[in-house]
Design an enzyme around this catalytic site. Structure first.
Site, mmCIF file in Angstrom:
data_model
loop_
_atom_site.group_PDB
_atom_site.id
_atom_site.type_symbol
_atom_site.label_atom_id
_atom_site.label_comp_id
_atom_site.label_asym_id
_atom_site.label_seq_id
_atom_site.Cartn_x
_atom_site.Cartn_y
_atom_site.Cartn_z
ATOM 1 C CB THR A 98 29.337 -69.133 -44.006
ATOM 2 O OG1 THR A 98 29.200 -69.172 -42.671
ATOM 3 C CG2 THR A 98 28.681 -70.384 -44.592
ATOM 4 C CE LYS A 173 25.767 -70.279 -40.884
ATOM 5 N NZ LYS A 173 26.957 -69.299 -41.133
ATOM 6 C CE LYS A 241 28.553 -67.677 -48.487
ATOM 7 N NZ LYS A 241 29.192 -67.107 -47.327
#
Length: 289
Positions: A98, A173, A241
């Protein structure tokens, strides 16, 4: 059977690589920054391991990587010991990390300039999804590259979709994480409210989970949340994050994410409580302080 390399054996990559070998029957060679983990994986699953990304990817048809962030990706892709230095012409790099959409576009351009193929392919489903081989994979790239790679990716996935050109997987995502942030905060507030009201949370969830309020988070996290158990699942620091990536991309696009920004602040408070490695459902702990 394909010749496959897998770079990065964290809590997600370790079982994903295993599914490629054990379920898919592919010839898998792994690399991990901590070499002992790569040796352990090879001992358990019968694959190979190499001391550098460059050596791991030699002759591979498909190269998977699942590392931490943009900087980690660049550290294993570029340089004399990097992935690009060892990949054969026509091979496909599949990035399950990711990371930012900007990085995905950068890698896509760099790959095609050197005669490689590329898909950004972040995953959703957490550690349990990786271990059970039922991840959702959101891909960005060309239709032809996706079609060739899909049967291999399906070794560790229940859903694999092409969202658009390079970077589209990462953008998808981001949407996924934005949804989860709001859902978990709402679920946390609901459970906190129910506890204060003296309701039986299990009974309540058995009813409302079957209606419009139902979600994966409700079905899979309400019991541990009610019990105050958070030492499992997707860590708060990893979610922060991801939300940082979402907020940075939203700023570039001129999109407003007020709830996401607020939940990110709440997670910062959870971290301050010592909950960096707690599951994301630990937002309830903040409400119950």
């Amino acid at each position: 059977m394909a010749k496959v390399a897998f770079i990065g054996l964290g809590v997600m990559g370790y079982p994903m690589a295993a599914h490629l070998k054990d379920k898919g029957g592919h010839d898998v060679t792994v690399y991990n920054r901590t070499a002992e983990k790569a040796r352990k994986w090879a001992g358990e699953h019968g694959g190979g391991h190499s001391p550098t990304p460059r050596e791991a990817v030699v002759d591979a048809d498909f190269v998977f990587m699942c590392v931490g962030n943009d900087d980690d990706v660049r550290s294993v892709v570029y340089g004399e010991d990097g992935i690009f230095a060892g990949m054969k012409s026509g091979a496909t790099l599949i990035d399950n990390t990711t990371a930012s959409a900007e990085l995905a576009r950068e890698l896509g351009e760099a790959a095609y300039e050197q005669g490689f193929k590329f898909l950004d392919a972040p995953v959703s489903g957490g550690q349990a999804g990786a271990e059970n081989g039922v991840l959702t994979v959101m891909c960005g790239g060309s239709q032809a590259d996706f079609d060739a790679a899909k049967p291999v990716i399906e070794c560790y996935a229940k859903m694999v979709g092409l969202m658009g050109p390079a970077g589209s997987g990462q953008l998808t995502k981001m949407m996924n994480q934005i949804c989860i942030a709001g859902l978990v905060q709402g679920l946390s507030e609901s459970i906190a409210f129910g506890q204060k009201a003296g309701l039986d949370i299990e009974k309540v969830v058995s009813v409302i989970s079957k209606g419009a309020a139902g979600s994966w988070q409700m079905e899979n996290r309400h019991k541990t949340m009610s019990a105050g158990h958070y030492d499992h699942g997707f860590a708060v620091e990893w979610m922060r994050k991801d939300l940082g990536i979402c907020l940075a991309e939203a700023k570039r696009k001129g999109a407003r994410l007020p709830v996401t920004a607020l939940v990110d602040q709440f997670y910062a408070e959870v971290e301050a409580m010592g909950g960096k490695r707690w599951d994301t459902s630990s937002l309830l702990a903040l409400l119950n302080r």
